[in-house]
Design a protein around this motif. Structure first.
Motif, PDB file in Angstrom:
ATOM      1  N   ARG A   1       1.489   8.379   6.643  1.00  0.00           N
ATOM      2  CA  ARG A   1       2.257   8.108   7.864  1.00  0.00           C
ATOM      3  C   ARG A   1       3.528   7.302   7.638  1.00  0.00           C
ATOM      4  NH1 ARG A   1      -2.284   6.827  12.389  1.00  0.00           N
ATOM      5  NH2 ARG A   1      -3.540   8.669  11.996  1.00  0.00           N
ATOM      6  N   CYS A   2       3.785   6.897   6.409  1.00  0.00           N
ATOM      7  CA  CYS A   2       4.990   6.106   6.176  1.00  0.00           C
ATOM      8  C   CYS A   2       5.665   6.548   4.883  1.00  0.00           C
ATOM      9  CB  CYS A   2       4.675   4.612   6.149  1.00  0.00           C
ATOM     10  SG  CYS A   2       3.604   4.086   4.826  1.00  0.00           S
ATOM     11  N   LEU A   3       6.932   6.263   4.790  1.00  0.00           N
ATOM     12  CA  LEU A   3       7.724   6.593   3.620  1.00  0.00           C
ATOM     13  C   LEU A   3       7.904   5.304   2.819  1.00  0.00           C
ATOM     14  CD1 LEU A   3       9.423   8.615   2.045  1.00  0.00           C
ATOM     15  CD2 LEU A   3      11.354   7.962   3.486  1.00  0.00           C
ATOM     16  N   VAL A   4       7.398   5.302   1.602  1.00  0.00           N
ATOM     17  CA  VAL A   4       7.483   4.124   0.741  1.00  0.00           C
ATOM     18  C   VAL A   4       8.635   4.330  -0.225  1.00  0.00           C
ATOM     19  CG1 VAL A   4       6.245   2.709  -0.933  1.00  0.00           C
ATOM     20  CG2 VAL A   4       4.997   3.781   0.943  1.00  0.00           C
TER      21      VAL A   4
ATOM     22  N   ASN B   1       9.884   1.814  -2.562  1.00  0.00           N
ATOM     23  CA  ASN B   1       9.809   1.157  -3.861  1.00  0.00           C
ATOM     24  C   ASN B   1       8.447   0.466  -4.019  1.00  0.00           C
ATOM     25  OD1 ASN B   1      10.000  -1.296  -2.391  1.00  0.00           O
ATOM     26  ND2 ASN B   1      12.235  -1.221  -2.517  1.00  0.00           N
ATOM     27  N   GLU B   2       8.223  -0.093  -5.193  1.00  0.00           N
ATOM     28  CA  GLU B   2       6.936  -0.718  -5.495  1.00  0.00           C
ATOM     29  C   GLU B   2       6.681  -1.940  -4.618  1.00  0.00           C
ATOM     30  OE1 GLU B   2       4.543  -2.819  -9.195  1.00  0.00           O
ATOM     31  OE2 GLU B   2       6.464  -1.859  -9.580  1.00  0.00           O
ATOM     32  N   ARG B   3       7.713  -2.717  -4.351  1.00  0.00           N
ATOM     33  CA  ARG B   3       7.552  -3.920  -3.517  1.00  0.00           C
ATOM     34  C   ARG B   3       7.059  -3.546  -2.112  1.00  0.00           C
ATOM     35  NH1 ARG B   3      11.585  -6.746  -0.353  1.00  0.00           N
ATOM     36  NH2 ARG B   3      10.808  -8.814   0.110  1.00  0.00           N
ATOM     37  N   GLN B   4       7.660  -2.523  -1.543  1.00  0.00           N
ATOM     38  CA  GLN B   4       7.249  -2.066  -0.216  1.00  0.00           C
ATOM     39  C   GLN B   4       5.828  -1.503  -0.253  1.00  0.00           C
ATOM     40  OE1 GLN B   4       9.547   1.150   1.416  1.00  0.00           O
ATOM     41  NE2 GLN B   4       8.964   0.632   3.514  1.00  0.00           N
ATOM     42  N   LEU B   5       5.480  -0.778  -1.318  1.00  0.00           N
ATOM     43  CA  LEU B   5       4.129  -0.236  -1.458  1.00  0.00           C
ATOM     44  C   LEU B   5       3.101  -1.355  -1.542  1.00  0.00           C
ATOM     45  CD1 LEU B   5       2.135   2.094  -1.926  1.00  0.00           C
ATOM     46  CD2 LEU B   5       2.672   1.910  -4.372  1.00  0.00           C
ATOM     47  N   ARG B   6       3.378  -2.372  -2.346  1.00  0.00           N
ATOM     48  CA  ARG B   6       2.440  -3.501  -2.475  1.00  0.00           C
ATOM     49  C   ARG B   6       2.259  -4.214  -1.133  1.00  0.00           C
ATOM     50  NH1 ARG B   6       0.961  -5.163  -7.592  1.00  0.00           N
ATOM     51  NH2 ARG B   6       2.009  -4.088  -9.283  1.00  0.00           N
ATOM     52  N   HIS B   7       3.356  -4.412  -0.404  1.00  0.00           N
ATOM     53  CA  HIS B   7       3.279  -5.056   0.911  1.00  0.00           C
ATOM     54  C   HIS B   7       2.434  -4.217   1.869  1.00  0.00           C
ATOM     55  CE1 HIS B   7       4.350  -7.144   4.564  1.00  0.00           C
ATOM     56  NE2 HIS B   7       4.779  -6.001   5.075  1.00  0.00           N
ATOM     57  N   ALA B   8       2.664  -2.912   1.892  1.00  0.00           N
ATOM     58  CA  ALA B   8       1.912  -2.025   2.781  1.00  0.00           C
ATOM     59  C   ALA B   8       0.429  -2.024   2.416  1.00  0.00           C
ATOM     60  CB  ALA B   8       2.479  -0.607   2.720  1.00  0.00           C
ATOM     61  N   LEU B   9       0.118  -2.007   1.139  1.00  0.00           N
ATOM     62  CA  LEU B   9      -1.289  -2.021   0.717  1.00  0.00           C
ATOM     63  C   LEU B   9      -1.977  -3.340   1.056  1.00  0.00           C
ATOM     64  CD1 LEU B   9      -1.086  -0.135  -2.686  1.00  0.00           C
ATOM     65  CD2 LEU B   9      -2.026   0.701  -0.517  1.00  0.00           C
ATOM     66  N   ARG B  10      -1.263  -4.464   0.927  1.00  0.00           N
ATOM     67  CA  ARG B  10      -1.838  -5.764   1.323  1.00  0.00           C
ATOM     68  C   ARG B  10      -2.129  -5.796   2.818  1.00  0.00           C
ATOM     69  NH1 ARG B  10       1.656  -7.903  -2.531  1.00  0.00           N
ATOM     70  NH2 ARG B  10       3.282  -8.178  -0.992  1.00  0.00           N
TER      71      ARG B  10
ATOM     72  N   ARG C   1      -1.396  -5.183  18.933  1.00  0.00           N
ATOM     73  CA  ARG C   1      -0.486  -5.745  17.932  1.00  0.00           C
ATOM     74  C   ARG C   1      -0.192  -4.655  16.911  1.00  0.00           C
ATOM     75  NH1 ARG C   1      -1.926  -9.444  12.999  1.00  0.00           N
ATOM     76  NH2 ARG C   1       0.161  -9.820  12.233  1.00  0.00           N
ATOM     77  N   ASP C   2       1.073  -4.342  16.743  1.00  0.00           N
ATOM     78  CA  ASP C   2       1.468  -3.330  15.769  1.00  0.00           C
ATOM     79  C   ASP C   2       1.677  -3.986  14.410  1.00  0.00           C
ATOM     80  OD1 ASP C   2       1.417  -1.367  17.661  1.00  0.00           O
ATOM     81  OD2 ASP C   2       3.561  -1.457  18.076  1.00  0.00           O
ATOM     82  N   ARG C   3       1.214  -3.306  13.374  1.00  0.00           N
ATOM     83  CA  ARG C   3       1.429  -3.761  12.008  1.00  0.00           C
ATOM     84  C   ARG C   3       2.167  -2.668  11.253  1.00  0.00           C
ATOM     85  NH1 ARG C   3      -3.803  -7.072  10.059  1.00  0.00           N
ATOM     86  NH2 ARG C   3      -2.267  -8.048   8.751  1.00  0.00           N
ATOM     87  N   LEU C   4       2.959  -3.074  10.303  1.00  0.00           N
ATOM     88  CA  LEU C   4       3.749  -2.156   9.478  1.00  0.00           C
ATOM     89  C   LEU C   4       4.612  -1.236  10.333  1.00  0.00           C
ATOM     90  CD1 LEU C   4       1.186  -1.248   6.706  1.00  0.00           C
ATOM     91  CD2 LEU C   4       3.173  -2.736   6.501  1.00  0.00           C
ATOM     92  N   GLY C   5       5.286  -1.808  11.292  1.00  0.00           N
ATOM     93  CA  GLY C   5       6.210  -1.040  12.110  1.00  0.00           C
ATOM     94  C   GLY C   5       5.546  -0.039  13.030  1.00  0.00           C
ATOM     95  N   GLY C   6       4.291  -0.274  13.397  1.00  0.00           N
ATOM     96  CA  GLY C   6       3.600   0.609  14.321  1.00  0.00           C
ATOM     97  C   GLY C   6       2.698   1.630  13.659  1.00  0.00           C
ATOM     98  N   VAL C   7       2.563   1.597  12.338  1.00  0.00           N
ATOM     99  CA  VAL C   7       1.680   2.529  11.653  1.00  0.00           C
ATOM    100  C   VAL C   7       0.224   2.163  11.925  1.00  0.00           C
ATOM    101  CG1 VAL C   7       0.965   3.424   9.396  1.00  0.00           C
ATOM    102  CG2 VAL C   7       3.377   3.048   9.872  1.00  0.00           C
ATOM    103  N   LEU C   8      -0.064   0.867  11.933  1.00  0.00           N
ATOM    104  CA  LEU C   8      -1.423   0.376  12.214  1.00  0.00           C
ATOM    105  C   LEU C   8      -1.391  -0.394  13.527  1.00  0.00           C
ATOM    106  CD1 LEU C   8      -2.194  -1.051   8.665  1.00  0.00           C
ATOM    107  CD2 LEU C   8      -2.851   1.173   9.566  1.00  0.00           C
ATOM    108  N   HIS C   9      -2.446  -0.264  14.310  1.00  0.00           N
ATOM    109  CA  HIS C   9      -2.539  -0.953  15.601  1.00  0.00           C
ATOM    110  C   HIS C   9      -3.817  -1.782  15.645  1.00  0.00           C
ATOM    111  CE1 HIS C   9       0.607   1.748  16.908  1.00  0.00           C
ATOM    112  NE2 HIS C   9      -0.170   2.780  16.631  1.00  0.00           N
ATOM    113  N   GLU C  10      -3.698  -3.010  16.107  1.00  0.00           N
ATOM    114  CA  GLU C  10      -4.856  -3.866  16.320  1.00  0.00           C
ATOM    115  C   GLU C  10      -4.967  -4.138  17.817  1.00  0.00           C
ATOM    116  OE1 GLU C  10      -4.483  -7.448  14.112  1.00  0.00           O
ATOM    117  OE2 GLU C  10      -4.835  -6.470  12.197  1.00  0.00           O
TER     118      GLU C  10
END
Length: 110
Positions: free
Chosen positions: A40-43, A45-54, A96-105
């Motif tokens: 659902r998201c376009l990654v 670089n590695e920094r963005q991927l690590r942040h998204a995975l965390r 609450r949206d996380r990662l720009g709305g990809v995940l919702h809490e």
């Protein structure tokens, strides 16, 4: 291979010989991560991927409902059910949206 991983800061964990389901559990986690996050998201670089995975790991362990745990999260117990009809009619749910709305809490507003 262990030296390459150690140079990258990755610790190798050996699985026990009598734990046949370990691989299946990890495959399930990777499948969920790919379907709910990476598809659902376009990654870029590695920094963005690590942040998204965390962020996904926090979401998966603290908020996401798991059927095997009776809709609880691994690090959060199931809240007590609301049985009072007046409280049910007046529920105030916050999202609450996380990662720009990809995940919702979702949670009850106090």
């Amino acid at each position: 291979m262990d030296e390459i991983l150690a140079d990258a800061g990755i610790r190798t964990v050996l699985t026990g010989i009598r734990i046949p389901r370990m691989n299946a559990v990890m495959k399930r986690w990777v499948q969920s991560c790919r379907r709910e996050l990476l598809d659902r998201c376009l990654v870029r670089n590695e920094r963005q991927l690590r942040h998204a995975l965390r962020e996904y790991e926090r979401f998966y362990n603290r908020h996401r409902a798991h059927q095997a745990l009776d809709q609880a999260a691994p690090l959060r117990a199931v809240p007590a059910p609301i049985t009072d009809p007046t409280r049910i009619a007046e529920l105030n749910i916050r999202r609450r949206d996380r990662l720009g709305g990809v995940l919702h809490e979702y949670s009850h507003a106090a």
